[in-house]
Structure formats: C-alpha cells, structure tokens
Design an enzyme around this catalytic site. Structure first.
Site, PDB file in Angstrom:
ATOM      1  N   ARG A  91     -53.099  -5.173  43.306  1.00 39.81           N
ATOM      2  CA  ARG A  91     -51.589  -4.733  43.203  1.00 39.81           C
ATOM      3  C   ARG A  91     -51.045  -3.075  43.724  1.00 39.81           C
ATOM      4  O   ARG A  91     -52.193  -2.520  43.529  1.00 39.81           O
ATOM      5  CB  ARG A  91     -51.540  -5.157  41.645  1.00 39.81           C
ATOM      6  CG  ARG A  91     -51.317  -6.247  40.529  1.00 39.81           C
ATOM      7  CD  ARG A  91     -50.315  -6.721  39.384  1.00 39.81           C
ATOM      8  NE  ARG A  91     -52.070  -6.215  38.992  1.00 39.81           N
ATOM      9  CZ  ARG A  91     -52.393  -5.233  38.218  1.00 39.81           C
ATOM     10  NH1 ARG A  91     -51.180  -4.476  38.448  1.00 39.81           N
ATOM     11  NH2 ARG A  91     -53.461  -5.169  37.386  1.00 39.81           N
ATOM     12  N   LYS A 142     -48.303 -11.009  37.553  1.00 40.83           N
ATOM     13  CA  LYS A 142     -48.557 -10.004  36.335  1.00 40.83           C
ATOM     14  C   LYS A 142     -46.895  -8.995  36.368  1.00 40.83           C
ATOM     15  O   LYS A 142     -46.579  -8.589  35.595  1.00 40.83           O
ATOM     16  CB  LYS A 142     -48.963  -9.156  36.653  1.00 40.83           C
ATOM     17  CG  LYS A 142     -50.821  -9.048  36.808  1.00 40.83           C
ATOM     18  CD  LYS A 142     -51.123  -9.519  34.902  1.00 40.83           C
ATOM     19  CE  LYS A 142     -52.827  -9.203  34.634  1.00 40.83           C
ATOM     20  NZ  LYS A 142     -53.512 -10.726  35.452  1.00 40.83           N
ATOM     21  N   HIS A 163     -52.359  -9.583  26.769  1.00 44.59           N
ATOM     22  CA  HIS A 163     -53.660  -9.879  27.855  1.00 44.59           C
ATOM     23  C   HIS A 163     -55.335 -10.266  27.499  1.00 44.59           C
ATOM     24  O   HIS A 163     -55.563  -9.634  26.901  1.00 44.59           O
ATOM     25  CB  HIS A 163     -53.407  -8.552  28.130  1.00 44.59           C
ATOM     26  CG  HIS A 163     -54.929  -9.025  29.991  1.00 44.59           C
ATOM     27  ND1 HIS A 163     -55.168  -7.819  30.434  1.00 44.59           N
ATOM     28  CD2 HIS A 163     -54.514  -9.137  30.757  1.00 44.59           C
ATOM     29  CE1 HIS A 163     -55.525  -7.641  31.576  1.00 44.59           C
ATOM     30  NE2 HIS A 163     -55.555  -9.239  31.744  1.00 44.59           N
ATOM     31  N   SER A 216     -59.348  -5.395  33.247  1.00 45.32           N
ATOM     32  CA  SER A 216     -60.082  -6.012  34.947  1.00 45.32           C
ATOM     33  C   SER A 216     -61.505  -6.218  34.192  1.00 45.32           C
ATOM     34  O   SER A 216     -61.998  -4.800  34.237  1.00 45.32           O
ATOM     35  CB  SER A 216     -59.348  -5.770  36.324  1.00 45.32           C
ATOM     36  OG  SER A 216     -59.596  -6.785  37.150  1.00 45.32           O
ATOM     37  N   LYS A 248     -62.738 -11.949  30.819  1.00 41.89           N
ATOM     38  CA  LYS A 248     -62.194 -12.436  29.880  1.00 41.89           C
ATOM     39  C   LYS A 248     -62.149 -14.235  30.679  1.00 41.89           C
ATOM     40  O   LYS A 248     -62.524 -15.545  29.746  1.00 41.89           O
ATOM     41  CB  LYS A 248     -60.655 -12.088  29.951  1.00 41.89           C
ATOM     42  CG  LYS A 248     -59.966 -11.067  29.494  1.00 41.89           C
ATOM     43  CD  LYS A 248     -59.000 -10.620  29.266  1.00 41.89           C
ATOM     44  CE  LYS A 248     -58.433 -10.161  31.199  1.00 41.89           C
ATOM     45  NZ  LYS A 248     -59.029  -9.120  31.302  1.00 41.89           N
ATOM     46  N   THR A 249     -62.281 -14.158  31.726  1.00 38.14           N
ATOM     47  CA  THR A 249     -62.377 -15.556  32.181  1.00 38.14           C
ATOM     48  C   THR A 249     -63.446 -16.348  32.699  1.00 38.14           C
ATOM     49  O   THR A 249     -63.903 -17.268  32.118  1.00 38.14           O
ATOM     50  CB  THR A 249     -61.813 -15.492  34.082  1.00 38.14           C
ATOM     51  OG1 THR A 249     -60.795 -15.218  33.978  1.00 38.14           O
ATOM     52  CG2 THR A 249     -62.182 -16.703  34.924  1.00 38.14           C
ATOM     53  N   ASP A 280     -55.757 -15.890  30.514  1.00 41.75           N
ATOM     54  CA  ASP A 280     -55.845 -14.945  31.322  1.00 41.75           C
ATOM     55  C   ASP A 280     -54.718 -13.936  30.085  1.00 41.75           C
ATOM     56  O   ASP A 280     -54.460 -12.552  29.962  1.00 41.75           O
ATOM     57  CB  ASP A 280     -55.103 -13.865  32.769  1.00 41.75           C
ATOM     58  CG  ASP A 280     -55.379 -12.940  32.694  1.00 41.75           C
ATOM     59  OD1 ASP A 280     -56.301 -12.429  32.695  1.00 41.75           O
ATOM     60  OD2 ASP A 280     -53.975 -12.228  33.262  1.00 41.75           O
ATOM     61  N   ARG A 316     -60.833 -13.574  45.491  1.00 41.96           N
ATOM     62  CA  ARG A 316     -60.398 -14.193  43.950  1.00 41.96           C
ATOM     63  C   ARG A 316     -60.312 -16.289  44.599  1.00 41.96           C
ATOM     64  O   ARG A 316     -60.108 -15.972  45.340  1.00 41.96           O
ATOM     65  CB  ARG A 316     -59.735 -14.170  43.489  1.00 41.96           C
ATOM     66  CG  ARG A 316     -59.297 -12.557  42.864  1.00 41.96           C
ATOM     67  CD  ARG A 316     -59.353 -12.798  41.698  1.00 41.96           C
ATOM     68  NE  ARG A 316     -59.246 -11.365  41.071  1.00 41.96           N
ATOM     69  CZ  ARG A 316     -59.963 -11.020  39.769  1.00 41.96           C
ATOM     70  NH1 ARG A 316     -59.050 -12.434  38.977  1.00 41.96           N
ATOM     71  NH2 ARG A 316     -58.831  -9.924  38.915  1.00 41.96           N
TER      72      ARG A 316
END
Ligand code: ATP
Ligand code: MN
Length: 524
Positions: free
Chosen positions: A52, A194, A213, A231, A235-236, A250, A314
């Site tokens: 981003r 996002k 988040h 990031s 989390k994932t 997420d 990704r």
C-alpha cells in the site's frame, strides 16, 4: 444489465458485472494478466506497487465527517474541489473502457453490513475483491444497491500532484459524504481491502460497535479468541489452526451479539511458506485463490523463498479454502484476546498474562519491531508503535477504539495476553525467531486454560507476568533474560526498548483524560 449512467460514466465498453471464478480465470488468461501455477492457481504481478501507499491516502475535508476524523499524518485532508477535479478525471478516464464491476458485502452481520461496489480495469482486481469481500448470494446480487463505490483507475496518474500539494502522482481518496473512493496510480489490491476496512473503522464506532484489526477463531466449546497484531506478527498464521474454526484472519467487528468478520476471504503471506508448518494455508493455494508477486519456474512450480519481486508475496483465497472455518463468519463474545508482537529486539517474553490496565497499555502502544535492512552488519531493529495495532486504518482517535475495547473486555470478563512471535535468545542477528511450534504451544496453553495453572514470575523493566514453565515450551525460553547468553546486553536492550515505550506513550497522557495507563507500562 448495468449501464454507464449507473456508474456515473459517460460511456462504457464491455462490462463484466460480478463475473464468476471461471470467467475471471478465462479473462485473466485472455488479457495476459497472469500465469497459472503448476497446481492450477492463478499468479499475477501487481506491478510497481507490491504494497500500500499510506502517504497517498486522503479524506475529503467536509462536514460532518471532519469533526470526527483524527486529522494528521495518517488521516490527511484534501479539499473537496481537488477531489471533484480528480473524480472527474477518474470517471473520464474509465469512460468507454471495458470494466469489471464487482459487488460485495463488508461485515457478516446483516444489520450493519455495507454493500460495496468496486469498478476496476483488470480482471485480477475483480478476482481479488471477490476473494476478500463477502460474496452475496444470487438473490442479494440481483437486488444489490451499493452504499459505497470504489473507482479504481490504476493506470491514471495525477500529473498535477505538486500543484495540488499532494505527496505523489498516486492517490487514494475517500469521500465519506458522497460514499465514494477514487484510486489512481497504483495497482495494488490491498488499497481496496484496507480502504474499506478504514471506512468500517469510521462507520461502526459511531454506532457504538467496535471495529478491530485482528483475526479470530473459535474452539469446539464455543470459546472465541481474537489475535491482534500489526503486519507480519502472525494474525493469519496463528488463527489458521486445524483444531479451531476460523472466523477470519484480519478484520472484525464486536457488537452486542458477539464478534463478526468483515471479510469473506483471507490474505496470507507466502514468503518462506512451508507445508509442514502451515498446512492449511499451503493447501488453500489452489484454483480460485490468487497468488501475487510469487516467483515460479517454467513449469509453474513456486519458490516460496524467492523474495526477488517483493518480500510481501501474498495469496488471497475465499475462506471456504480453509476446511475448518465458521460458515456464518460470526461467533459469540471472546474469552481470550492475544496481542501479537514480533519483537526483533528479543526482549519481550514469548507469553505474558496481562492485567486489565496492561491490556489497555499494550493495545494503545501497538508495538512491533521490524528487522532493519538486509545489509550485512545492520542488525538494529526498528521499533513501530501503531495504536490499536492498526493506526494506519483508523480515521477516529485511537482512544475511541481503546475505550470500546476496555468496556467490552470488562463486561465479558475477557482474559488478555501478550505473545511475542519475534526473536528469542538475542535480538535480530544474534538470536533466532521463535519457532511457530513454540508460539503455538504458548497459544494452546492460553486456549485450553492450562496457562492459569502455571507458576508466574514478574519480569524487570516491563513487569510482565510470565509462566515459569509450560508444556511444549523450553523453560529457558519463557524468561527472555534467561534465553540470552549476554545478560548485560539484555539489560541494556530491555532498558532501551522500555524507554521507547515510555516516549511513545507520552502522547496519551493528557490532563483530564481517563486514560492514564502509564503505570501499567514499563518503568524507566
Ligand atoms: P498482515 O496484517 O500483513 O496480514 P499477519 O499478522 O496476518 O500480517 P502473518 O501473515 O500471520 O501476519 O505472518 C506471520 C509470518 O511470520 C508468516 O510468514 C509466518 O510463517 C512467519 N512466522 C515465523 N515464525 C512465526 C511464529 N513464531 N509465529 C507466527 N508466525 C511466524
Ligand atoms: Mn494477515
């Protein structure tokens, strides 16, 4: 049939409205947008942008949203006139083109979900948002009325950016009152994901619903766990657990009924992916998933260690690719909340139990550390503090979210833990990153409640409560100081990191504020 005027365009070429997965696959191939990996998964390159562009993100400065937005470096303002000018350029640019129009929901709760429409130039961008957002049933698609529209003109650069006083030719602009966002100059799909997350973070708290988040999963007994973190903190990786149903990886909301996912898919990192460590994610990479910026050989065999296009390789996939997922994307109130951090200084313990005040302190601090550069000899990590573990996506002041979280945790008696998925036995360059196995053992001890039976001790500097032993974790790992060979170096590093926490938290100390959690933080 959707027409140019429905989209606010002068004319339109071919419109692909809500194409199915097979249509998208055919389009991606026909347009030469990607290649097919050996296992049948589409692979695309996202162009110059592999992440981003936060410095190019703006909100239109107008009433009434202006009074709610926490203006600053993260939420930059742009005058309505410049938005109008760029909006005209975007619609002019898209007019007459072949376009993909993709409709999706954001939010699994029917009462508060948002209907979002994405207008894109490329099939893969349609594929990406189809994977990431909640895919409406056929009936819902037939009656779909967008509440918010994103116009993505990837190839359109703002040549007048200097004259407009902007950061670059890239622009990502939200017009809250008009329910429109325009994107130009970047191809990256994450701006759409996002971007709408950012809008949810505006809309929901104003309705007293917390937006977060974090990832979420639920055990057989219905016990929900949330994993917050910036990031790359896990989390994932950690929410994808064969023994627990995945709710989402997420973005979630927390309302009176419990928690709900905003999305309909996951977006996992591929770098260094190993089937033995992360089998569910590895197996989710199949037809309908979309790989970004990975490197494959002539036969289409992927080298998951190749970071030559970007470190941020990704894959997006519909959540159905994770066998053990919760189909309603909803669950009850959480029992446990885990704050993930990837501490490259190697100072924070692998797991600590937090008091209520500590939970608020670590939530507002939003700490993680990045590994600086890859040049030899440069081993100093870079500390990042991002409030609520996602300040980049928060239009309102961080204390709005923190207050909601605190109230909800109190009301539902939620336990909070801090888990360091980063370095142990020394910082980056000396120690090693915690193994996924060791981290999972810590997480499992939280989830099955066995951590509560452990004997605890308090660390110096951070005064965190850490277990002396846990099944499946080496005792010497649990107290970070014990894991370091050089104790003096540890003390110096811990003292330095404590100083950074204290410095960062100063902005939350204001007279008359009910938020004074400094006593729960590290002491100099
Ligand atoms: P984002 O917000 O960017 O999606 P995330 O918090 O979901 O980030 P993950 O995608 O889970 O982060 O990334 C964690 C990465 O770190 C993965 O590539 C994983 O393989 C790696 N990793 C290495 N060691 C660990 C560990 N001990 N715990 C968790 N992840 C680890
Ligand atoms: Mn993730």
């Amino acid at each position: 049939m959707i027409e140019a005027k429905d989209l606010g365009l002068k004319s339109i070429g071919k419109v692909y409205h809500n194409p199915g997965y097979d249509d998208l696959f055919a389009q991606e191939t026909a347009n030469d947008e990607g290649r097919v990996a050996a296992n049948g998964t589409m692979m695309v390159d996202t162009g110059k942008f592999t992440g981003r562009s936060p410095k190019d993100k703006y909100f239109v400065h107008q009433s009434p949203s202006s009074k709610y937005i926490a203006w600053g470096k993260i939420n930059q303002q742009i005058p309505a006139e410049i938005f109008d000018e760029l909006f005209d350029e975007v619609t002019e640019y898209l007019s007459g083109k072949d376009l993909y129009v993709t409709d999706g929901f954001c939010g699994a709760n029917e009462k508060t979900r948002k209907s979002v429409r994405f207008v894109t130039e490329f099939a893969w961008q349609s594929h990406f948002v189809k994977n990431m957002f909640i895919r409406p049933e056929a009936g819902d698609l037939a009656s779909f009325q967008p509440q918010f529209t994103v116009y993505n003109a990837s190839n359109l650069k703002n040549e007048k950016w200097e004259y407009h006083g902007l950061n670059s030719e890239v622009f990502v602009i939200f017009n809250i009152e008009k329910n429109v966002a325009i994107i130009g100059g970047t191809w990256y799909g994450g701006e759409m994901k996002k971007g709408i997350f950012t809008m949810m973070n505006y809309w929901l708290p104003l309705e007293n619903i917390l937006s977060m988040h974090c990832s979420a999963n639920v055990g057989k007994a219905g016990d929900v766990c949330l994993f917050f973190g910036l990031s790359g903190t896990g989390k994932t990786t950690l929410s994808t657990d064969a023994s627990r149903k995945l709710i989402g990886d997420d973005e979630h909301g927390w309302d009176e009924d419990g928690i709900f996912n905003f999305e309909g898919g996951c977006y996992a990192k591929c770098i260094g992916l190993r089937p033995a460590n992360e089998p569910e994610i590895y197996n989710a990479i199949k037809r309908h998933a979309l790989l970004e910026n990975v490197v494959a050989d002539e036969e289409g065999v992927i080298d998951f260690d190749d970071a030559s296009k970007t470190e941020n390789t990704r894959v997006s996939y519909p959540i159905e690719h994770i066998e053990n997922h919760e189909p309603t994307l909803k669950a009850s109130h959480p029992k446990n909340i885990i704050f993930l951090t990837c501490d490259a200084f190697g100072v924070l313990p692998p797991v600590s139990k937090l008091t209520k005040e500590q939970a608020m302190y670590y939530f507002l601090s939003g700490y993680t550390a990045k590994v600086a550069g890859t040049e030899r000899g440069v081993t100093e990590p870079q500390a990042t503090f991002s409030a609520c573990f996602g300040e980049a996506f928060l239009p309102l002041h961080p204390t709005v979210y923190a207050k909601l979280l605190g109230e909800k945790m109190e009301k539902h008696g939620v336990n909070a833990y801090l888990v360091n998925t980063g370095w142990a036995g020394g910082g980056y360059g000396v120690g090693e990153r915690m193994s996924i196995k060791a981290t999972r053992a810590c997480v499992n001890a939280i989830l099955d409640g066995s951590i509560k039976n452990a004997d605890f001790e308090e660390t110096r500097w951070f005064r965190l409560n850490i277990p002396k032993s846990l099944p499946g974790v080496d005792d010497t790992l649990l107290n970070p100081r014990n894991a370091w060979a050089d104790k003096e170096k540890f003390d110096a590093t811990a003292n330095k990191l404590a100083g950074m926490f204290i410095e960062n938290f100063k902005k939350y100390i204001q007279s008359g504020d009910d938020f004074d959690f400094t006593k729960a933080g590290p002491q100099a």
